[in-house]
Design an enzyme around this catalytic site. Structure first.
Site, PDB file in Angstrom:
ATOM      1  N   ASP A 171       2.334  -6.900   2.484  1.00  0.00           N
ATOM      2  CA  ASP A 171       1.110  -6.152   2.819  1.00  0.00           C
ATOM      3  C   ASP A 171       1.505  -4.880   3.587  1.00  0.00           C
ATOM      4  O   ASP A 171       0.844  -4.483   4.545  1.00  0.00           O
ATOM      5  CB  ASP A 171       0.119  -7.010   3.615  1.00  0.00           C
ATOM      6  CG  ASP A 171      -1.282  -6.387   3.676  1.00  0.00           C
ATOM      7  OD1 ASP A 171      -1.480  -5.293   3.109  1.00  0.00           O
ATOM      8  OD2 ASP A 171      -2.160  -6.989   4.315  1.00  0.00           O
ATOM      9  N   ASN A 199      -6.522   0.905  -2.814  1.00  0.00           N
ATOM     10  CA  ASN A 199      -7.363   1.595  -1.817  1.00  0.00           C
ATOM     11  C   ASN A 199      -6.792   2.961  -1.432  1.00  0.00           C
ATOM     12  O   ASN A 199      -6.535   3.254  -0.271  1.00  0.00           O
ATOM     13  CB  ASN A 199      -7.585   0.713  -0.577  1.00  0.00           C
ATOM     14  CG  ASN A 199      -6.307   0.256   0.081  1.00  0.00           C
ATOM     15  OD1 ASN A 199      -5.236   0.285  -0.534  1.00  0.00           O
ATOM     16  ND2 ASN A 199      -6.400  -0.161   1.320  1.00  0.00           N
ATOM     17  N   HIS A 213       0.865  -1.187   0.000  1.00  0.00           N
ATOM     18  CA  HIS A 213       0.000   0.000   0.000  1.00  0.00           C
ATOM     19  C   HIS A 213       0.902   1.237   0.000  1.00  0.00           C
ATOM     20  O   HIS A 213       1.555   1.519   1.000  1.00  0.00           O
ATOM     21  CB  HIS A 213      -0.912  -0.006   1.240  1.00  0.00           C
ATOM     22  CG  HIS A 213      -1.843  -1.183   1.268  1.00  0.00           C
ATOM     23  ND1 HIS A 213      -3.082  -1.175   0.680  1.00  0.00           N
ATOM     24  CD2 HIS A 213      -1.690  -2.431   1.798  1.00  0.00           C
ATOM     25  CE1 HIS A 213      -3.669  -2.353   0.847  1.00  0.00           C
ATOM     26  NE2 HIS A 213      -2.836  -3.139   1.522  1.00  0.00           N
ATOM     27  N   ARG A 270      -0.263   4.314  -0.585  1.00  0.00           N
ATOM     28  CA  ARG A 270      -1.075   5.373   0.064  1.00  0.00           C
ATOM     29  C   ARG A 270      -1.246   6.653  -0.752  1.00  0.00           C
ATOM     30  O   ARG A 270      -1.958   7.546  -0.321  1.00  0.00           O
ATOM     31  CB  ARG A 270      -0.502   5.754   1.442  1.00  0.00           C
ATOM     32  CG  ARG A 270      -0.400   4.613   2.432  1.00  0.00           C
ATOM     33  CD  ARG A 270      -1.734   4.007   2.748  1.00  0.00           C
ATOM     34  NE  ARG A 270      -1.689   3.134   3.925  1.00  0.00           N
ATOM     35  CZ  ARG A 270      -2.535   2.139   4.137  1.00  0.00           C
ATOM     36  NH1 ARG A 270      -3.493   1.862   3.257  1.00  0.00           N
ATOM     37  NH2 ARG A 270      -2.452   1.417   5.230  1.00  0.00           N
ATOM     38  N   HIS A 297      -2.841 -12.636   1.123  1.00  0.00           N
ATOM     39  CA  HIS A 297      -2.520 -12.898   2.534  1.00  0.00           C
ATOM     40  C   HIS A 297      -3.257 -14.067   3.203  1.00  0.00           C
ATOM     41  O   HIS A 297      -4.036 -13.891   4.135  1.00  0.00           O
ATOM     42  CB  HIS A 297      -2.678 -11.640   3.386  1.00  0.00           C
ATOM     43  CG  HIS A 297      -3.865 -10.765   3.064  1.00  0.00           C
ATOM     44  ND1 HIS A 297      -5.145 -11.237   3.007  1.00  0.00           N
ATOM     45  CD2 HIS A 297      -3.938  -9.444   2.800  1.00  0.00           C
ATOM     46  CE1 HIS A 297      -5.964 -10.232   2.715  1.00  0.00           C
ATOM     47  NE2 HIS A 297      -5.254  -9.139   2.574  1.00  0.00           N
ATOM     48  N   HIS A 319       0.634   3.487   8.560  1.00  0.00           N
ATOM     49  CA  HIS A 319      -0.268   4.392   9.283  1.00  0.00           C
ATOM     50  C   HIS A 319       0.596   5.301  10.149  1.00  0.00           C
ATOM     51  O   HIS A 319       1.625   4.870  10.664  1.00  0.00           O
ATOM     52  CB  HIS A 319      -1.234   3.618  10.181  1.00  0.00           C
ATOM     53  CG  HIS A 319      -2.223   2.775   9.423  1.00  0.00           C
ATOM     54  ND1 HIS A 319      -3.218   3.313   8.653  1.00  0.00           N
ATOM     55  CD2 HIS A 319      -2.351   1.427   9.319  1.00  0.00           C
ATOM     56  CE1 HIS A 319      -3.925   2.339   8.101  1.00  0.00           C
ATOM     57  NE2 HIS A 319      -3.416   1.176   8.474  1.00  0.00           N
TER      58      HIS A 319
HETATM   59 ZN   LIG Z   1      -5.986  -7.231   2.282  1.00  0.00          ZN
END
Ligand SMILES: [Zn+2]
Length: 428
Positions: free
Chosen positions: A308, A97, A65, A67, A235, A312
């Site tokens: 993954d 996402n 990710h 971001r 995952h 944050h």
């Molecule tokens: Zn996921």
């Protein structure tokens, strides 16, 4: 800061060359001239002594990710790809996402352009299965492929509606695309925040039933059997899920799977202190599940290792276990953590570990298998398999610090990553 140097000619002398695509494992020199593998270099070439080190094709992580766009306080394409290069990766596939999500060709093109500008690591966008990742209307797979998307996923969420998922499988068949599922039935998962087991009970926190992962996987396997679409399980975290994938592969279904480094290294016991940096989705599982994931990875049921990587900010995580967002970072610890989980206990050796970080992920995405051959672009990772090092998150390239491995002593360290002319050494 990353240490980056530029070289026209480089000789890595007498390293252990592990090249899974060519089933090669031997001591040899690796020569790079003008960004490509070469037979010989001039006397002026920069020399790296490779004794005791491993050289292999650059590592690949197909579940990251980054971001950006939308959550630049957590990570940017520049900081995320710098973290990848520091961790030994020359390729990452990033999840959709973001805000806006990668559900349209323009946003996919934006990610590719930012990655090109950062010039740290190859970035392959994974586009959303459904518009807005809302699980209702499918995106246009062909147009997204045209823009550069390498696969499709609503990761962060599973596609809940079976009819929508079947239509996604059908579109994947028509466009020869791969769909990647975050297997989680939301009704079964409820508002759980960690694995539904003894640790959750002790902490008096709501658990996530492992059936949430397994029932969606079983449903998808039925749809895969019907449509024969390429299906990749994100995952994998439970023993039963590993078993279902093993049987589906034996049956000849076009199924592949990945496991995260943290699911190979940690059990739900790591959550006992209620540290939000041990909260991720799927959650950490009991010992038997971890062992099944390790076995599945070694025997090839699971094709590749991923991080993954889910950054944050400290403030977002500092709100207690129940309220904190799911996710941990992993790019800069992946190699050492995976080596600690698989090589140090004697479950496998470096050739298999490196295969699960190179040819495994490449074949999931139907990309050419990376290998070391004269004339090919030089993307490689130099690894010190023995040198112990201590994880210090303050030194990470990532903008975030949410790792469960702070303070861990790891062996297996990326010494440098070469991508064409650019040699990157981690600062840590
Ligand atoms: Zn996921």
């Amino acid at each position: 800061m990353l240490h980056t140097e530029s070289h026209n000619a480089l000789v890595i002398r007498a390293a252990r060359v592990i090249d899974p695509a060519l089933q090669r494992d031997e001591i040899a020199d690796v020569i790079v001239v003008d960004g490509r593998y070469a037979e010989r270099a001039s006397a002026a070439a920069h020399v790296l002594e490779g004794q005791g080190l491993i050289v292999c094709p650059g590592l690949m992580d197909i579940h990251v990710h980054l971001r950006e766009p939308g959550f630049e306080h957590k990570e940017t394409i520049e900081s995320g790809t710098a973290a990848a290069a520091a961790g030994g990766f020359t390729f990452v596939a990033c999840m959709p996402n973001t805000k806006p999500p990668l559900d349209n060709p323009k946003t996919v093109a934006l990610v590719l352009e930012k990655a090109r500008q950062a010039d740290r690591c190859t970035v392959a966008p994974i586009a959303a299965i459904t518009r807005g990742r809302r699980g209702v209307d499918l995106t246009h797979f062909a147009a997204l492929r045209e823009a550069g998307a390498v696969a499709f996923s609503d990761d962060g969420d599973g596609v809940q509606d079976t009819a929508v998922m079947r239509a996604a499988f059908q579109q994947a068949t028509r466009t020869e695309s791969t769909v990647i599922q975050h297997c989680q039935d939301n009704q079964l998962a409820g508002k759980g925040v960690l694995h539904g087991g003894l640790v959750a009970a002790k902490l008096k926190l709501r658990g996530i039933d492992p059936a949430a992962e397994e029932t969606m996987l079983e449903r998808d396997l039925a749809l895969c059997r019907e449509t024969r679409a390429r299906y990749h399980v994100a995952h994998v975290s439970t023993a039963r899920a590993v078993d279902l994938i093993r049987k589906a592969k034996a049956e000849g279904l076009p199924v592949t799977a990945e496991v995260c480094t943290h699911h190979l290294a940690l059990t739900d016991e790591a959550c006992a202190g209620a540290d939000p940096n041990t909260k991720m989705n799927p959650p950490l599982r009991p010992r038997a599940d971890v062992e099944a994931c390790r076995r599945g990875l070694v025997d090839g049921t699971i094709d590749c290792i991923v991080t993954d990587h889910a950054p944050h900010s400290p403030a977002e995580k500092a709100v207690g276990f129940a309220a904190a967002p799911f996710g941990v970072i992993g790019l800069e610890t992946a190699l050492g953590v995976a080596a600690g989980a698989l090589i140090q206990p004697g479950l496998t050796g470096w050739p298999t570990l490196i295969a699960r970080f190179t040819v495994g992920p490449a074949s999931v995405l139907h990309l050419p298998l990376p290998h070391i051959a004269t004339g090919q672009p030089a993307n490689l990772t130099l690894i010190n398999p023995a040198a112990p090092w201590t994880v210090d998150p303050l030194l990470f390239e990532s903008r975030s610090r949410n790792t469960p491995f702070a303070g861990w002593r790891l062996a297996g360290r990326p010494v440098c990553t070469l991508r064409g002319h650019r040699l990157t050494r981690p600062a840590w």
